[in-house]
Design a protein around this motif. Structure first.
Motif, PDB file in Angstrom:
ATOM      1  N   MET A 140      31.380  31.309  36.205  1.00 20.47           N
ATOM      2  CA  MET A 140      32.770  31.755  36.136  1.00 20.47           C
ATOM      3  C   MET A 140      33.372  31.479  34.759  1.00 20.47           C
ATOM      4  O   MET A 140      34.120  32.307  34.219  1.00 20.47           O
ATOM      5  N   ILE A 141      33.047  30.335  34.173  1.00 21.02           N
ATOM      6  CA  ILE A 141      33.536  30.011  32.826  1.00 21.02           C
ATOM      7  C   ILE A 141      32.989  31.018  31.812  1.00 21.02           C
ATOM      8  O   ILE A 141      33.720  31.499  30.933  1.00 21.02           O
ATOM      9  N   CYS A 164      34.843  34.227  32.114  1.00 25.42           N
ATOM     10  CA  CYS A 164      36.167  34.076  31.511  1.00 25.42           C
ATOM     11  C   CYS A 164      36.089  34.192  29.984  1.00 25.42           C
ATOM     12  O   CYS A 164      36.926  34.854  29.346  1.00 25.42           O
ATOM     13  N   ILE A 201      35.564  37.776  28.978  1.00 19.82           N
ATOM     14  CA  ILE A 201      36.815  38.534  29.075  1.00 19.82           C
ATOM     15  C   ILE A 201      37.720  38.237  27.888  1.00 19.82           C
ATOM     16  O   ILE A 201      38.280  39.150  27.264  1.00 19.82           O
ATOM     17  N   MET A 202      37.855  36.964  27.547  1.00 20.36           N
ATOM     18  CA  MET A 202      38.736  36.558  26.448  1.00 20.36           C
ATOM     19  C   MET A 202      38.278  37.122  25.109  1.00 20.36           C
ATOM     20  O   MET A 202      39.093  37.506  24.265  1.00 20.36           O
ATOM     21  N   PHE A 243      44.912  41.654  34.154  1.00 20.87           N
ATOM     22  CA  PHE A 243      44.464  40.274  34.348  1.00 20.87           C
ATOM     23  C   PHE A 243      45.419  39.516  35.278  1.00 20.87           C
ATOM     24  O   PHE A 243      44.977  38.747  36.146  1.00 20.87           O
ATOM     25  N   GLY A 277      43.973  38.512  38.741  1.00 25.78           N
ATOM     26  CA  GLY A 277      43.825  37.065  38.703  1.00 25.78           C
ATOM     27  C   GLY A 277      44.641  36.391  39.796  1.00 25.78           C
ATOM     28  O   GLY A 277      44.154  35.482  40.487  1.00 25.78           O
ATOM     29  N   LEU A 279      36.308  38.342  38.279  1.00 20.73           N
ATOM     30  CA  LEU A 279      35.844  37.929  36.949  1.00 20.73           C
ATOM     31  C   LEU A 279      34.630  38.746  36.500  1.00 20.73           C
ATOM     32  O   LEU A 279      34.554  39.191  35.352  1.00 20.73           O
ATOM     33  N   ALA A 303      34.725  41.283  33.391  1.00 20.00           N
ATOM     34  CA  ALA A 303      33.828  40.957  32.272  1.00 20.00           C
ATOM     35  C   ALA A 303      32.800  42.044  32.038  1.00 20.00           C
ATOM     36  O   ALA A 303      32.317  42.220  30.913  1.00 20.00           O
TER      37      ALA A 303
END
Length: 390
Positions: free
Chosen positions: A51-52, A55, A58-59, A71, A75, A95, A99
């Motif tokens: 999951m990290i 993230c 995505i960022m 988001f 989210g 996510l 992503a």
């Protein structure tokens, strides 16, 4: 010179973002076997790392001005589901799909296909030599003593599902270019494994998939894709209608549903007793908007499991997503993709894997698709055509 440096920086960021995505996908692939062949049903550290990574992907790749509303909405929905269900399943879906909007789904499916094949071969060999788990299980299944092979998996139904996953992904990736004799040999191996596992659903879906595969590959009719499209949609809708009609009927006639009832006995045998659980759940519980926390009464029938565990809202979203992606594949004349969606939808009658991206091929078909933009463009295109016609 400055522009060249900026382009190099962008390329490095893009490359780093893709690395994070693939680490996350590998984490999801790893935990897809949890509770089936290795580990338990929860491997939190691997899931959190995945999951990290999603993230971070995505960022690093998002268009923040355009994507912030997306988001926030998705989210918040994922977090609400986590609060009500005590599960991050839907948050993980959000996510992964956010992503993966610019990634290649064929590459993801190839990783799952070849990875599943390798894991199953290793697990089977280890079970044969008595190193890991059992080669087969002797037990009472469906009210009678049976010997069912599981080849190192904890249950023959779990083994059958992963065999089906291999079949479905294999047809999708290689069905078009695979020669008839090679495809037939592969099918016979899969069919034999299903017989050894003695999975009724596995055997039925394997036969149906092979027949559909032959139709797609060798039918020369210009209406081939249309036949697959409408036939598959009919099968999915009929499955949903059967489940809910039977559920409502049994709710009304709860006390009369017993072994002596001929109708009940036939339906129960066809579904290997699963509609008995539908009967119980429909009679005693009411589905909620966001699902129940730690709800353990839901049946193994995938659609009903999703309706109660993940809630009405997710159930409606999933059906909408399923038919939109199915329609998109039809528009692309992608018969193999349609077959994959049909296969997983039918198999969900026997297994509760709908909210798992790492098990449900329907979600994987959304990788590489900016789903919201696609729907908006389709809507705009339809409105424009209506105006032109008027």
């Amino acid at each position: 010179m400055l522009l060249v440096k900026e382009e190099k920086v962008r390329n490095k960021i893009r490359c780093l973002a893709e690395i994070f995505f693939w680490i996350g996908i590998f984490c999801e692939f790893t935990v897809s076997f949890s509770g089936y062949a290795y580990g338990g049903y929860q491997e939190p550290l691997v899931i959190i790392i995945g999951m990290i990574c999603f993230c971070l992907k995505i960022m690093l790749s998002a268009n923040w001005k355009k994507d912030i509303p997306l988001f926030v909405v998705f989210g918040m929905y994922g977090l609400l589901c986590y609060y009500f269900q005590n599960s991050a399943l839907i948050l993980r879906i959000v996510l992964i799909l956010l992503a993966g909007r610019d990634m290649n789904r064929e590459k993801v499916i190839k990783l799952f296909f070849w990875g599943t094949l390798i894991v199953m071969l290793i697990t089977g060999v280890l079970s044969f030599f008595g190193v890991h788990n059992e080669l087969y299980i002797d037990g009472v299944f469906r009210n009678e003593l049976e010997r069912r092979f599981c080849f190192g998996f904890f249950h023959p139904n779990g083994f059958s599902f992963f065999v089906f996953r291999l079949l479905a992904f294999g047809y999708y990736l290689y069905g078009e270019q695979l020669p008839f004799w090679k495809g037939t040999i592969a099918y016979l191996i899969v069919f034999s494994l299903m017989l050894l596992a003695n999975s009724k659903m596995g055997i039925a879906v394997t036969i149906a998939c092979y027949m559909a595969c032959c139709f797609i590959k060798y039918c020369k009719s210009e209406k081939k894709n249309k036949i697959i499209y409408y036939g598959g949609a009919g099968v999915i809708l009929a499955e949903l209608a059967l489940i809910f009609t039977a559920g409502v009927f049994m709710k009304v006639n709860y006390e009369g549903m017993h072994v002596e009832n001929v109708f009940w006995r036939v339906i129960s045998d066809l579904t290997t007793g699963r509609l008995a659980y539908v009967n119980k759940v429909f009679h005693h519980y009411i589905p909620s908007l966001f699902g129940y926390k730690d709800f353990m009464e839901a049946t193994e029938v995938g659609f009903i499991n999703t309706l109660y565990n993940e809630g009405i809202l997710f159930f409606v979203i999933y059906l909408f997503v399923l038919f939109v992606i199915y329609r998109k594949l039809y528009a692309e004349k992608n018969a193999w993709g349609m077959l994959l969606v049909i296969g997983f939808s039918v198999y969900s009658l026997a297994e509760a894997f709908i909210p798992y991206v790492n098990k449900n091929g329907v979600w994987m078909m959304l990788i590489g698709v900016d789903f919201i933009t696609y729907i908006v463009n389709q809507w705009k295109g339809r409105r424009k055509n209506e105006k032109n016609q008027n």
